[in-house]
Design a protein around this motif. Structure first.
Motif, PDB file in Angstrom:
ATOM      1  N   ASP A   1      33.916 -30.233  23.219  1.00  0.00           N
ATOM      2  CA  ASP A   1      34.259 -28.869  23.598  1.00  0.00           C
ATOM      3  C   ASP A   1      33.080 -27.939  23.464  1.00  0.00           C
ATOM      4  O   ASP A   1      32.781 -27.020  24.031  1.00  0.00           O
ATOM      5  CB  ASP A   1      35.447 -28.605  23.088  1.00  0.00           C
TER       6      ASP A   1
ATOM      7  N   ARG B   1      40.352 -25.825  21.261  1.00  0.00           N
ATOM      8  CA  ARG B   1      39.742 -27.205  20.656  1.00  0.00           C
ATOM      9  C   ARG B   1      40.673 -28.191  20.738  1.00  0.00           C
ATOM     10  O   ARG B   1      40.414 -29.372  21.325  1.00  0.00           O
ATOM     11  CB  ARG B   1      39.063 -26.631  19.353  1.00  0.00           C
ATOM     12  N   GLU B   2      42.020 -27.975  20.307  1.00  0.00           N
ATOM     13  CA  GLU B   2      42.853 -28.927  20.309  1.00  0.00           C
ATOM     14  C   GLU B   2      43.431 -29.521  21.764  1.00  0.00           C
ATOM     15  O   GLU B   2      43.517 -30.621  21.754  1.00  0.00           O
ATOM     16  CB  GLU B   2      44.335 -28.484  19.754  1.00  0.00           C
ATOM     17  N   HIS B   3      43.312 -28.523  22.641  1.00  0.00           N
ATOM     18  CA  HIS B   3      43.651 -29.212  23.899  1.00  0.00           C
ATOM     19  C   HIS B   3      42.386 -29.851  24.389  1.00  0.00           C
ATOM     20  O   HIS B   3      42.634 -30.979  25.086  1.00  0.00           O
ATOM     21  CB  HIS B   3      43.469 -27.916  24.794  1.00  0.00           C
ATOM     22  N   TRP B   4      41.380 -29.620  23.964  1.00  0.00           N
ATOM     23  CA  TRP B   4      40.053 -30.545  24.555  1.00  0.00           C
ATOM     24  C   TRP B   4      40.068 -31.827  23.884  1.00  0.00           C
ATOM     25  O   TRP B   4      39.657 -32.886  24.353  1.00  0.00           O
ATOM     26  CB  TRP B   4      38.834 -29.824  24.044  1.00  0.00           C
ATOM     27  N   ARG B   5      40.658 -31.970  22.610  1.00  0.00           N
ATOM     28  CA  ARG B   5      40.357 -33.193  21.727  1.00  0.00           C
ATOM     29  C   ARG B   5      41.752 -33.984  21.614  1.00  0.00           C
ATOM     30  O   ARG B   5      41.909 -35.032  21.274  1.00  0.00           O
ATOM     31  CB  ARG B   5      40.163 -32.806  20.346  1.00  0.00           C
ATOM     32  N   GLY B   6      42.754 -33.392  22.798  1.00  0.00           N
ATOM     33  CA  GLY B   6      43.778 -34.150  22.919  1.00  0.00           C
ATOM     34  C   GLY B   6      43.747 -35.677  23.852  1.00  0.00           C
ATOM     35  O   GLY B   6      42.821 -35.331  24.610  1.00  0.00           O
TER      36      GLY B   6
ATOM     37  N   ASP C   1      41.073 -22.357  18.409  1.00  0.00           N
ATOM     38  CA  ASP C   1      41.662 -23.433  17.862  1.00  0.00           C
ATOM     39  C   ASP C   1      42.779 -24.233  18.899  1.00  0.00           C
ATOM     40  O   ASP C   1      42.648 -25.447  18.957  1.00  0.00           O
ATOM     41  CB  ASP C   1      42.647 -23.321  16.873  1.00  0.00           C
ATOM     42  N   ILE C   2      43.298 -23.531  19.762  1.00  0.00           N
ATOM     43  CA  ILE C   2      44.141 -24.112  20.740  1.00  0.00           C
ATOM     44  C   ILE C   2      43.485 -24.461  21.781  1.00  0.00           C
ATOM     45  O   ILE C   2      43.701 -25.860  22.023  1.00  0.00           O
ATOM     46  CB  ILE C   2      45.035 -22.821  21.261  1.00  0.00           C
TER      47      ILE C   2
END
Length: 214
Positions: A167, A13-18, A10-11
């Motif tokens: 991602d 994924r959020e990093h990639w979508r930031g 999850d972390i």
């Protein structure tokens, strides 16, 4: 409570979508109209690169530029920004927690600073990315052959995953290279990239460490 290993995807994924919100203003020396053009606001992927927004910037500012060849580059508080460093890393290094938001950058289309920046030609960003990927593969496995043997089609698909911040597709394609299996007697290690950057209004400097994204 979730374990750290369960939370990691999850972390990631959020990093990639930031994204980093950018406010782009054309340098006054390149403005040929009164009043000057409005700023351009864009969302730039954290793991992407500033040249990704160059086309939008040219479309927005192109009608007010003086005659000459378009060579886009970006500047923050007098510091020309390296085009081969991910946008999120540049933001964290130069403005993270120390400046306003959105991140205010000056965009130029003339007077490219060749003494400070490498010229950007053709697929230069993509080539730089795959050089970093080969380095990462060597660090992990002791060989970069898994990257060097990728077909042109596979390279292009992987690069599109990066540009579009996809991602799941990226890691699916990356898994085909089998970067988890070191060569005989190779011990995976960290090979950091070190960026030295002057701090604003200070005689001090920041050292910023990154490593190739895998």
């Amino acid at each position: 409570m979730e374990t750290s290993s369960a939370m990691a995807p999850d972390i990631q994924r959020e990093h990639w979508r930031g994204s980093v919100a950018l406010k782009l203003e054309l340098h006054p020396d390149e403005v040929t109209t009164v009043p000057p053009p409005e700023p351009l606001f864009v969302l730039a992927p954290r793991l992407g690169y500033l040249p990704q927004v160059a086309e939008q910037a040219l479309e927005h500012f192109g009608s007010v530029l003086p005659p000459g060849e378009d060579e886009v580059w970006f500047e923050y508080q007098g510091v020309p920004l390296k085009w081969h460093i991910p946008t999120g890393s540049l933001f964290d290094l130069l403005a993270g927690g120390r400046g306003g938001y959105p991140w205010c950058l000056t965009v130029h289309f003339r007077s490219y600073p060749r003494d400070a920046l490498q010229p950007l030609e053709g697929d230069g960003v993509q080539a730089s990315y795959f050089n970093s990927l080969k380095e990462a593969a060597y660090v992990l496995t002791g060989s970069s052959s898994s990257v060097m043997t990728l077909t042109k089609a596979s390279q292009q698909e992987l690069w599109q995953n990066v540009l579009e911040a996809k991602d799941e597709e990226f890691f699916s394609n990356l898994s085909k290279m089998d970067l988890t299996r070191p060569t005989v007697s190779h011990q995976p290690c960290l090979s950091p990239h070190i960026h030295l950057c002057p701090c604003s209004n200070s005689d001090d400097a920041l050292l910023f460490f990154t490593r190739p994204t895998t």
